[in-house]
Design a protein around this motif. Structure first.
Motif, mmCIF file in Angstrom:
data_model
loop_
_atom_site.group_PDB
_atom_site.id
_atom_site.type_symbol
_atom_site.label_atom_id
_atom_site.label_comp_id
_atom_site.label_asym_id
_atom_site.label_seq_id
_atom_site.Cartn_x
_atom_site.Cartn_y
_atom_site.Cartn_z
ATOM 1 N N LYS A 82 5.237 0.310 10.540
ATOM 2 C CA LYS A 82 4.742 0.317 11.922
ATOM 3 C C LYS A 82 3.287 0.765 11.983
ATOM 4 O O LYS A 82 2.485 0.218 12.739
ATOM 5 N N MET A 83 2.946 1.781 11.179
ATOM 6 C CA MET A 83 1.553 2.248 11.157
ATOM 7 C C MET A 83 0.635 1.146 10.640
ATOM 8 O O MET A 83 -0.449 0.913 11.189
ATOM 9 N N THR A 84 1.072 0.463 9.570
ATOM 10 C CA THR A 84 0.260 -0.629 9.020
ATOM 11 C C THR A 84 0.066 -1.733 10.045
ATOM 12 O O THR A 84 -1.038 -2.251 10.225
ATOM 13 N N ALA A 85 1.172 -2.098 10.716
ATOM 14 C CA ALA A 85 1.071 -3.134 11.748
ATOM 15 C C ALA A 85 0.166 -2.679 12.894
ATOM 16 O O ALA A 85 -0.637 -3.463 13.416
ATOM 17 N N GLY A 86 0.278 -1.400 13.288
ATOM 18 C CA GLY A 86 -0.582 -0.884 14.361
ATOM 19 C C GLY A 86 -2.051 -0.910 13.984
ATOM 20 O O GLY A 86 -2.915 -1.270 14.799
ATOM 21 N N ILE A 87 -2.344 -0.518 12.734
ATOM 22 C CA ILE A 87 -3.734 -0.544 12.268
ATOM 23 C C ILE A 87 -4.266 -1.975 12.258
ATOM 24 O O ILE A 87 -5.411 -2.237 12.659
ATOM 25 N N LYS A 88 -3.411 -2.909 11.805
ATOM 26 C CA LYS A 88 -3.828 -4.310 11.784
ATOM 27 C C LYS A 88 -4.125 -4.801 13.197
ATOM 28 O O LYS A 88 -5.125 -5.493 13.434
ATOM 29 N N GLU A 89 -3.239 -4.447 14.157
ATOM 30 C CA GLU A 89 -3.480 -4.852 15.549
ATOM 31 C C GLU A 89 -4.766 -4.234 16.082
ATOM 32 O O GLU A 89 -5.536 -4.887 16.796
ATOM 33 N N LEU A 90 -5.014 -2.958 15.732
ATOM 34 C CA LEU A 90 -6.234 -2.296 16.190
ATOM 35 C C LEU A 90 -7.472 -2.985 15.622
ATOM 36 O O LEU A 90 -8.463 -3.199 16.340
ATOM 37 N N VAL A 91 -7.409 -3.341 14.341
ATOM 38 C CA VAL A 91 -8.538 -4.052 13.722
ATOM 39 C C VAL A 91 -8.761 -5.387 14.407
ATOM 40 O O VAL A 91 -9.907 -5.792 14.679
ATOM 41 N N ASP A 92 -7.650 -6.107 14.709
ATOM 42 C CA ASP A 92 -7.778 -7.396 15.399
ATOM 43 C C ASP A 92 -8.401 -7.223 16.776
ATOM 44 O O ASP A 92 -9.255 -8.013 17.199
ATOM 45 N N VAL A 93 -7.960 -6.160 17.504
ATOM 46 C CA VAL A 93 -8.517 -5.909 18.846
ATOM 47 C C VAL A 93 -10.008 -5.595 18.758
ATOM 48 O O VAL A 93 -10.818 -6.098 19.545
ATOM 49 N N MET A 94 -10.385 -4.756 17.758
ATOM 50 C CA MET A 94 -11.795 -4.418 17.598
ATOM 51 C C MET A 94 -12.608 -5.657 17.240
ATOM 52 O O MET A 94 -13.721 -5.857 17.751
ATOM 53 N N ARG A 95 -12.022 -6.506 16.368
ATOM 54 C CA ARG A 95 -12.728 -7.736 15.996
ATOM 55 C C ARG A 95 -12.902 -8.638 17.201
ATOM 56 O O ARG A 95 -13.986 -9.200 17.434
ATOM 57 N N PRO A 142 0.830 -1.213 0.000
ATOM 58 C CA PRO A 142 0.000 0.000 0.000
ATOM 59 C C PRO A 142 0.859 1.257 0.000
ATOM 60 O O PRO A 142 1.846 1.343 0.730
ATOM 61 N N ASP A 143 0.476 2.203 -0.843
ATOM 62 C CA ASP A 143 1.185 3.489 -0.932
ATOM 63 C C ASP A 143 2.666 3.313 -1.248
ATOM 64 O O ASP A 143 3.519 4.081 -0.797
ATOM 65 N N GLY A 144 3.002 2.247 -1.983
ATOM 66 C CA GLY A 144 4.374 2.040 -2.404
ATOM 67 C C GLY A 144 5.285 1.455 -1.345
ATOM 68 O O GLY A 144 6.485 1.317 -1.571
ATOM 69 N N THR A 145 4.740 1.081 -0.184
ATOM 70 C CA THR A 145 5.547 0.529 0.909
ATOM 71 C C THR A 145 5.108 -0.896 1.193
ATOM 72 O O THR A 145 3.922 -1.153 1.410
ATOM 73 N N PHE A 146 6.063 -1.822 1.188
ATOM 74 C CA PHE A 146 5.727 -3.220 1.453
ATOM 75 C C PHE A 146 5.372 -3.385 2.933
ATOM 76 O O PHE A 146 6.069 -2.877 3.820
ATOM 77 N N SER A 147 4.295 -4.113 3.187
ATOM 78 C CA SER A 147 3.823 -4.313 4.558
ATOM 79 C C SER A 147 4.667 -5.368 5.269
ATOM 80 O O SER A 147 5.438 -6.112 4.649
ATOM 81 N N THR A 148 4.510 -5.416 6.589
ATOM 82 C CA THR A 148 5.200 -6.438 7.382
ATOM 83 C C THR A 148 4.784 -7.829 6.940
ATOM 84 O O THR A 148 5.603 -8.757 6.878
ATOM 85 N N TYR A 149 3.497 -7.979 6.607
ATOM 86 C CA TYR A 149 2.987 -9.272 6.127
ATOM 87 C C TYR A 149 3.699 -9.681 4.846
ATOM 88 O O TYR A 149 4.042 -10.858 4.644
#
Length: 341
Positions: free
Chosen positions: A214-227, A37-44
């Motif tokens: 880090k932002m992508t990983a944080g957003i993913k963690e937040l989504v997991d917590v909300m789920r 996303p946005d030209g940056t490879f994610s941690t995944y």
């Protein structure tokens, strides 16, 4: 071997052309999967690529190795892109892996840019794939030249075919073992200021990429917590509903128990009533005298009847066990029978 030497061997991973090809293919695959996303490879994406290279080469490869290698590849591509992009008369050949042009065109370019000499006979592996990976960054300004440099480049173009138009992006395994790391040197040194500028840019780009990861990983963690929170809330709601149903059943059972207790009380009351009725009544002396007066016994016979009934309990039961209008007749007969015996 000391611990420091072991760590140095892990950090200084030696890349082969085969490893480069596998890594570049993995970068393209993760890009197609939408993991950039946005030209940056994610941690995944990096986790997937580490697994791919480890499975293929069985080497101790870390995410930092991949980041460093991607940085090297992108910097080498940036050098080639800035040198040949938009120049008429040059084209990269997927067969020879060379930037090809007429000798005169090469001569003119080397006169203007002596640093280009090293690429005249040096094969460049995987340029078509690197173009697909990194050209957008160069064009959108991430590594793009200034307008002044572009004008100067266009004014110096020689007639011919553009580099991009000749890149058909069909990869063929190179016969040459040359790698992007092993670029030939023509003896021309790069200015110290230019090298420092490239290092600052590379460091800034790497810092931005790490922050984005880090932002992508944080957003993913937040989504997991909300789920997970939604799942917990749903389970709590289900549990509350079951508890309400159980409480309702308990209330019904309590109501049934109250009804049963009421019926048992009614049965007990009726039993007492029946028991009292079945028991012979005990008449006191005062009740006997009142009854004698009520049945109309003559005055001179009242005492005789009174003593007769009080002396024998069974006489009282026999006399008062019949209806009131028959008690006088019953009493006289009892007394007559007693005399005859």
């Amino acid at each position: 071997m000391t611990q420091k030497k072991k760590e140095s061997m892990k950090d200084n991973l030696r890349w082969t052309p085969e490893m480069d090809e596998c890594f570049i293919d993995a970068l393209l695959e993760e890009t197609m999967k939408g993991n950039r996303p946005d030209g940056t490879f994610s941690t995944y994406a990096y986790d997937n690529m580490v697994q791919t290279l480890t499975n293929n080469f069985g080497t101790h490869i870390t995410k930092q190795h991949l980041k460093n290698r991607k940085k090297t590849l992108s910097q080498r591509f940036a050098e080639l892109y800035d040198l040949f992009h938009g120049l008429s008369g040059f084209s990269w050949s997927p067969i020879t892996k060379l930037f090809e042009a007429d000798n005169q065109v090469w001569h003119d370019l080397i006169e203007r840019k002596p640093n280009a000499r090293k690429w005249k006979n040096a094969p460049v592996l995987h340029y078509d794939k690197l173009y697909e990976l990194f050209s957008a960054d160069r064009a959108t300004g991430k590594y793009s030249k200034s307008g002044k440099e572009r004008v100067a480049q266009w004014n110096s173009n020689v007639g011919g075919t553009n580099v991009e138009s000749e890149c058909n992006f069909q990869y063929e395994s190179p016969n040459s073992q040359a790698n992007l790391d092993d670029s030939p040197s023509n003896g021309t040194s790069v200015g110290t200021a230019s090298v420092r500028g490239q290092k600052r840019k590379a460091s800034m780009i790497e810092s931005i990429e790490e922050r984005c990861e880090k932002m992508t990983a944080g957003i993913k963690e937040l989504v997991d917590v909300m789920r997970d929170g939604n799942v917990v809330a749903e389970r709590q709601a289900q549990l509350a509903e079951k508890q309400a149903q159980l409480a309702e059943k308990h209330a019904q059972v309590a109501e049934w128990q109250a009804q049963i207790a009421e019926k048992q009380a009614q049965i007990a009351e009726k039993g007492l009533s029946i028991l009292e009725k079945s028991r012979p009544r005990h008449y006191s002396e005062g009740e006997v005298w009142t009854a004698i007066e009520e049945i109309g016994i003559p005055e001179e016979q009242k005492l005789e009847c009174y003593f007769f009934l009080c002396n024998e309990e069974r006489h009282k039961l026999n006399c008062f066990g019949v209806p009131p209008h028959l008690r006088l007749q019953t009493l006289l007969r009892l007394m007559t029978d007693a005399r005859n015996h």
